[in-house]
Structures are given as structure tokens and as C-alpha cells.
Design an enzyme around this catalytic site. Structure first.
Site, PDB file in Angstrom:
ATOM      1  N   CYS A  42      32.130  21.111  58.538  1.00 26.53           N
ATOM      2  CA  CYS A  42      30.856  20.641  59.106  1.00 26.53           C
ATOM      3  C   CYS A  42      30.339  19.442  58.307  1.00 26.53           C
ATOM      4  CB  CYS A  42      29.835  21.779  59.069  1.00 26.53           C
ATOM      5  SG  CYS A  42      28.265  21.337  59.844  1.00 26.53           S
ATOM      6  N   ASP A  44      27.391  19.029  57.429  1.00 24.58           N
ATOM      7  CA  ASP A  44      26.283  19.486  56.581  1.00 24.58           C
ATOM      8  C   ASP A  44      26.484  19.034  55.126  1.00 24.58           C
ATOM      9  OD1 ASP A  44      24.627  21.269  54.894  1.00 24.58           O
ATOM     10  OD2 ASP A  44      24.243  22.318  56.775  1.00 24.58           O
ATOM     11  N   ARG A  46      25.500  20.146  52.490  1.00 23.69           N
ATOM     12  CA  ARG A  46      25.671  21.212  51.486  1.00 23.69           C
ATOM     13  C   ARG A  46      27.086  21.763  51.449  1.00 23.69           C
ATOM     14  NH1 ARG A  46      21.245  24.880  54.146  1.00 23.69           N
ATOM     15  NH2 ARG A  46      22.444  24.068  55.905  1.00 23.69           N
ATOM     16  N   HIS A  98      30.517  27.360  58.104  1.00 23.10           N
ATOM     17  CA  HIS A  98      29.649  27.822  57.020  1.00 23.10           C
ATOM     18  C   HIS A  98      28.475  28.609  57.579  1.00 23.10           C
ATOM     19  CE1 HIS A  98      26.306  24.821  57.460  1.00 23.10           C
ATOM     20  NE2 HIS A  98      27.240  24.188  58.119  1.00 23.10           N
ATOM     21  N   CYS A 101      24.787  27.442  59.433  1.00 20.62           N
ATOM     22  CA  CYS A 101      25.098  26.174  60.113  1.00 20.62           C
ATOM     23  C   CYS A 101      24.041  25.895  61.189  1.00 20.62           C
ATOM     24  CB  CYS A 101      26.485  26.246  60.746  1.00 20.62           C
ATOM     25  SG  CYS A 101      26.973  24.709  61.552  1.00 20.62           S
TER      26      CYS A 101
HETATM   27 CO    CO Z   1      26.957  23.169  59.840  1.00 17.66          CO
END
Ligand code: CO
Length: 212
Positions: A42, A44, A46, A98, A101
Site C-alpha cells: 500500500c 500508506d 506508515r 496492512h 488500511c
Molecule cells: Co493502506
């Protein structure tokens, strides 16, 4: 501008640090990349692929998008996969979702976000396909976690069903597709134990004989 200058400063400091350890670091790295793994994760912030598995530049071939999707007709994902297995001869593809998400969460809600709604339609389809199981999970957070896992399963399958992967398997070239989930709260990876490494593991309807 100040913030961006800060990034250039950080870059210089990083280069200095690397060269202190090995003065030929960039010279050697510029010669070639020999990654052993393709990471599909992803976007993202993080979930930084290399850091999670403690791999250095050059060791991980990475493709990231919102909610780690591998849609069947996405030329971007398909190109990455083909290059990884045909040119780089990568033997392990990892789809890593994750928990937490926001892309997966958005697909469980009716808010309009923009163009991404159409991208996340892929996840609504997964919900629809697994509606009985998901609707039976009363705790909304647990249902959300399960959809994160089911999304990874589906992307693993999408990869297995490509002509790219089936051609590799028919050539008897080694290739495994793995499904993992990263837990942002603990930093730990969860193996979903879905490892596909030959065409016997895929449903008949998706099989394509590439030698014909
Ligand atoms: Co995500």
C-alpha cells in the site's frame, strides 16, 4: 520551500553517512540491481517496504498503490510484474496489505472520496464475494481486519491468474506468490499462509495453456 530544502539537507546527510561506511557504496549500487523479491504494498506512508523487512537499496523491487491492489487489467502492475519475473528473474512476489488500511476502510463505507472510489471498487467486489462471512463478523474492527486479509488473498490470486505467472510456471521457472499483512500497531508481519508456486494450485477456469 523551506520544507523541501530540508529534504535536500537530509539527502546530503544520508549520502555522507553511507560513504563513511563504504566509500564505493553508490558506485557499486549504480552498476545493477539484483533484488530477490517483488513487494506489492500500500502507498500508506506508515508501511515503508524496505524498512519493514530491513532490506537495503537494491534488494527489494517495489510497487505500491492505494490498498495494494493488482487489478487484472492494470497495465502499471502488470508491467512491474513482467519486468520483475522475466528480466530480473525474481522468484518471490509478496503482496503485503496492512491492518488499518484506509483504502480498505473506505471501501466499506459510502463516502465519496473522488477518483479513488473507482479504484477501490475492486475491494467492494471482494466484500460482495465474501458478504456472508463478513456480515457475520459483528465487531466492525474485526470485519475490517478480515477484509484486509481477503483483499490480500484476492490480489495474490489475481497475480497467479496472469498469463505472466502462468507462463513462468509452464517454463518450470521458480516463482512463488505470498500473501502477508503488516500490523502497524506492532510492526510485525503476519503470514497468511497462502503461498502459490505452481499452476496446480489455481482453479481450472483460470488456467491458460501458453504452449498452444
Ligand atoms: Co493502506
Amino acid at each position: 520551500m523551506k520544507e523541501l530544502l530540508e529534504l535536500f539537507k537530509k539527502n546530503k546527510a544520508w549520502v555522507k553517512e553511507r560513504l563513511e561506511v563504504d566509500k564505493n557504496y553508490f558506485k557499486n549500487l549504480s552498476k545493477e540491481q539484483i533484488p530477490k523479491f517483488l513487494w506489492i504494498g500500500c502507498s500508506d506512508a506508515r508501511v515503508p517496504a524496505n524498512q519493514i523487512v530491513a532490506l537495503e537499496p537494491g534488494e527489494l523491487f517495489v510497487h505500491r498503490n492505494v490498498a495494494n491492489l493488482f487489478p487484472n487489467t492494470d497495465i502499471n502492475s502488470l508491467s512491474v510484474l513482467e519486468y520483475a519475473v522475466d528480466i530480473l528473474k525474481i522468484e518471490h512476489v509478496i503482496v503485503c496489505g496492512h491492518f488499518g488500511c484506509s483504502g480498505v476502510k473506505a471501501a466499506m463505507e459510502d463516502h465519496h472520496l473522488g477518483l479513488v472510489d473507482n479504484w477501490l471498487r475492486n475491494i467492494r467486489d471482494i466484500y460482495s464475494k465474501n458478504q456472508i462471512e463478513l456480515d457475520n463478523i459483528e465487531d466492525i474492527n474485526k470485519r475490517y481486519d478480515r477484509l484486509v486479509e481477503l483483499n490480500v488473498f484476492q490480489q495474490v490470486m489475481n497475480i497467479c491468474h496472469t498469463t505472466i505467472v502462468q507462463a513462468v510456471w509452464q517454463k518450470k521457472q521458480k516463482l512463488s506468490i505470498h500473501g502477508w499483512v503488516y500490523d502497524i500497531k506492532s510492526g510485525l508481519l503476519k503470514d497468511l499462509n497462502c503461498c502459490y508456486s505452481n499452476s496446480k494450485q489455481i482453479d481450472e477456469i483460470y488456467k491458460i495453456n501458453l504452449k498452444k
